[in-house]
Design a protein around this motif. Structure first.
Motif, PDB file in Angstrom:
ATOM      1  N   ARG A 148      20.685  50.180  80.147  1.00 25.63           N
ATOM      2  CA  ARG A 148      20.278  51.114  79.095  1.00 25.63           C
ATOM      3  C   ARG A 148      19.142  50.495  78.292  1.00 25.63           C
ATOM      4  O   ARG A 148      19.188  49.325  77.917  1.00 25.63           O
ATOM      5  N   ASP A 159      15.704  56.014  79.939  1.00 25.29           N
ATOM      6  CA  ASP A 159      16.778  55.701  80.889  1.00 25.29           C
ATOM      7  C   ASP A 159      16.775  56.685  82.058  1.00 25.29           C
ATOM      8  O   ASP A 159      16.873  56.299  83.224  1.00 25.29           O
ATOM      9  N   THR A 165      16.844  57.576  75.483  1.00 23.21           N
ATOM     10  CA  THR A 165      17.635  58.385  76.428  1.00 23.21           C
ATOM     11  C   THR A 165      16.757  58.883  77.573  1.00 23.21           C
ATOM     12  O   THR A 165      17.130  58.809  78.748  1.00 23.21           O
TER      13      THR A 165
END
Length: 222
Positions: free
Chosen positions: A71, A97, A94
């Motif tokens: 992550r 990733d 986010t």
């Protein structure tokens, strides 16, 4: 805490922005996320973008049969602002990733964790900024940063956005670092100083970074 006094000068360069001193992240702006910056050299990414990069001499990337994407982190600890709120910062990581997994899965099967023959990708977002277009020098604080000098008089001017990343690539079997990269890019242009930056403004940059990482791997494999 007076963030303006702590601000670091950073030229937010792109290939088309005139008057910049450098298109690379300057050493004084390295975040400390990577363990060692000494071996980094000025290079070009597969797409031709300027990067600071190091690849372990003689590394055999064909030995990796899968890839694990950790992550992404916001490093150092972010200080959200009205211009760049927490939602934006979290949205950026986010999406980073997601696009890293999507791109790397085209070259290698995704692994559920580190292990022998697993290439580990360890990414971080190390700067996010918005600054009034055309004003120099820019003053930017790593990770959270509205540029100093944005006032009512300049608020109607367009705003440039910028983002930087540092990433390490490790051998999942022994934890040895086999490559590192530091780079920055320009995000979408904001209409004025009151417009809030969103994760969407950085997506094109993140897409390009992920594609370049995978292309670099494929070039080494050949």
């Amino acid at each position: 805490m007076n963030w303006k006094l702590m601000a670091l000068p950073l030229c937010l360069a792109t290939l088309t922005l005139a008057g910049c001193a450098s298109k690379y992240v300057e050493p004084e702006n390295y975040s400390g996320f990577l363990k060692d910056y000494k071996a980094l050299k000025e290079e070009k990414s597969p797409s031709g973008a300027p990067v600071m990069r190091w690849i372990k001499p003689g590394v055999d990337v064909s030995s990796f049969t899968s890839v694990y994407v950790e992550r992404s982190q916001l490093y150092p600890q972010p200080q959200p602002t009205e211009k760049i709120p927490e939602k934006t910062l979290q949205g950026i990581t986010t999406y980073y990733d997601q696009v890293l997994q999507t791109q790397f899965s085209k070259a290698l099967p995704l692994a559920s964790g580190p292990g022998p023959h697993v290439l580990v990708v360890r990414p971080a977002i190390t700067a996010v900024s918005a600054s009034t277009k055309g004003l120099q020098p820019y003053e930017v604080i790593p990770i959270a940063l509205i540029a100093a000098g944005v006032s009512t008089a300049t608020g109607i001017r367009d705003q440039d956005t910028s983002i930087a990343t540092e990433a390490a690539f490790l051998d999942g079997g022994n934890g040895e670092v086999v490559a590192q990269v530091v780079r920055k890019g320009a995000g979408a242009e904001l209409e004025n100083s009151s417009q809030v930056m969103t994760a969407n403004d950085a997506k094109a940059v993140l897409d390009g970074w992920a594609r370049d990482m995978v292309k670099s791997y494929e070039q080494l494999k050949k």
